[in-house]
Design a protein around this motif. Structure first.
Motif, PDB file in Angstrom:
ATOM      1  N   ASP A  52      21.367  12.797  -6.661  1.00 53.73           N
ATOM      2  CA  ASP A  52      20.533  11.644  -6.409  1.00 53.73           C
ATOM      3  C   ASP A  52      20.286  10.444  -7.319  1.00 53.73           C
ATOM      4  O   ASP A  52      19.834  10.832  -8.367  1.00 53.73           O
ATOM      5  CB  ASP A  52      19.124  12.205  -5.672  1.00 53.73           C
ATOM      6  N   LEU A  53      20.225   9.252  -6.825  1.00 49.93           N
ATOM      7  CA  LEU A  53      19.649   8.025  -7.618  1.00 49.93           C
ATOM      8  C   LEU A  53      18.551   7.445  -6.414  1.00 49.93           C
ATOM      9  O   LEU A  53      18.621   6.988  -5.296  1.00 49.93           O
ATOM     10  CB  LEU A  53      20.775   7.085  -7.662  1.00 49.93           C
ATOM     11  N   GLU A  54      17.318   7.635  -7.151  1.00 58.48           N
ATOM     12  CA  GLU A  54      16.168   7.351  -6.323  1.00 58.48           C
ATOM     13  C   GLU A  54      15.645   6.042  -6.948  1.00 58.48           C
ATOM     14  O   GLU A  54      15.362   6.006  -8.260  1.00 58.48           O
ATOM     15  CB  GLU A  54      15.283   8.343  -6.511  1.00 58.48           C
ATOM     16  N   LEU A  55      15.712   5.108  -6.127  1.00 55.12           N
ATOM     17  CA  LEU A  55      15.130   3.718  -6.466  1.00 55.12           C
ATOM     18  C   LEU A  55      13.867   3.201  -5.818  1.00 55.12           C
ATOM     19  O   LEU A  55      13.871   2.829  -4.723  1.00 55.12           O
ATOM     20  CB  LEU A  55      16.524   2.510  -6.215  1.00 55.12           C
ATOM     21  N   ASN A  56      12.875   3.259  -6.516  1.00 49.13           N
ATOM     22  CA  ASN A  56      11.404   2.990  -6.046  1.00 49.13           C
ATOM     23  C   ASN A  56      10.915   1.518  -6.275  1.00 49.13           C
ATOM     24  O   ASN A  56       9.793   1.288  -6.097  1.00 49.13           O
ATOM     25  CB  ASN A  56      10.471   4.053  -6.269  1.00 49.13           C
ATOM     26  N   SER A  57      11.779   0.826  -6.746  1.00 54.76           N
ATOM     27  CA  SER A  57      11.459  -0.726  -7.157  1.00 54.76           C
ATOM     28  C   SER A  57      12.577  -1.400  -6.618  1.00 54.76           C
ATOM     29  O   SER A  57      13.412  -1.115  -6.252  1.00 54.76           O
ATOM     30  CB  SER A  57      10.667  -0.754  -8.654  1.00 54.76           C
ATOM     31  N   GLU A  58      12.486  -2.759  -7.269  1.00 56.28           N
ATOM     32  CA  GLU A  58      13.706  -3.714  -7.266  1.00 56.28           C
ATOM     33  C   GLU A  58      14.832  -3.146  -8.181  1.00 56.28           C
ATOM     34  O   GLU A  58      14.504  -2.995  -9.198  1.00 56.28           O
ATOM     35  CB  GLU A  58      13.342  -5.163  -7.630  1.00 56.28           C
TER      36      GLU A  58
END
Length: 181
Positions: A52-58
């Motif tokens: 998984d690649l989790e992106l929690n910002s821009e």
């Protein structure tokens, strides 16, 4: 994290609280989990072969290739130069913008609040369902999105060359704008 080389996440989790600058290669595979809680800026390549690649910002990336696994999180994703998806999925609440600078753009399973698909020198097509409150497409060779499980709230399409614009959606779009057909 300031990466000019290669980062491989094959198992476990790598969580970054601050900004990630990727000028090299970031690869997630197996059961790996890369969590970007700060901005992710990449002029290099990002490859998801599993995990998984989790992106929690821009997140702004030049090149993104998804073969397996999932991209998710509470942030946004913009792939500005090269995007490929032969498997896996993108499932984000925010804005997702996928751009193919050269050739056709083919997307797989993507779910986003706002979704932009762009093929500067080609057509746009799909291999799996799309779900978005708002979908914008920009192409020069047409846009054909005819998966019977698509769920699109609003659709706006621009085509500046040959080819058709086609959309199948299980929901009736609240707004439908077609240009260049």
């Amino acid at each position: 994290v300031d990466n000019a080389g290669t980062v491989n996440v094959t198992g476990g989790a790598l969580t970054v609280a601050g900004v990630t600058q990727n000028g090299g290669s970031l690869k997630v595979s197996g059961t790996g989990n890369y969590v970007a809680n700060g901005e992710l800026n990449s002029s290099g390549s990002i490859q998801l072969d599993g995990g998984d690649l989790e992106l929690n910002s821009e997140s702004a990336v030049a090149a993104l290739a998804i073969k397996a696994g999932g991209v998710g999180g509470s942030g946004s994703l913009s792939a500005s130069n090269s995007f490929s998806q032969s498997g896996g999925e993108i499932d984000m609440d925010g804005m997702v913008s996928l751009h193919q600078q050269s050739g056709d753009l083919t997307v797989g399973r993507v779910s986003a609040g706002e979704l932009t698909l762009s093929a500067t020198n080609g057509a746009i097509s799909q291999t799996a369902p799309l779900q978005a409150a708002m979908l914008l497409t920009l192409s020069t060779g047409g846009t054909v999105l005819q998966n019977t499980a698509n769920k699109i709230g609003s659709f706006e399409a621009f085509n500046s060359g040959s080819g058709d614009i086609a959309l199948v959606s299980t929901s009736k779009p609240a707004q439908l704008i077609l240009n260049g057909i």
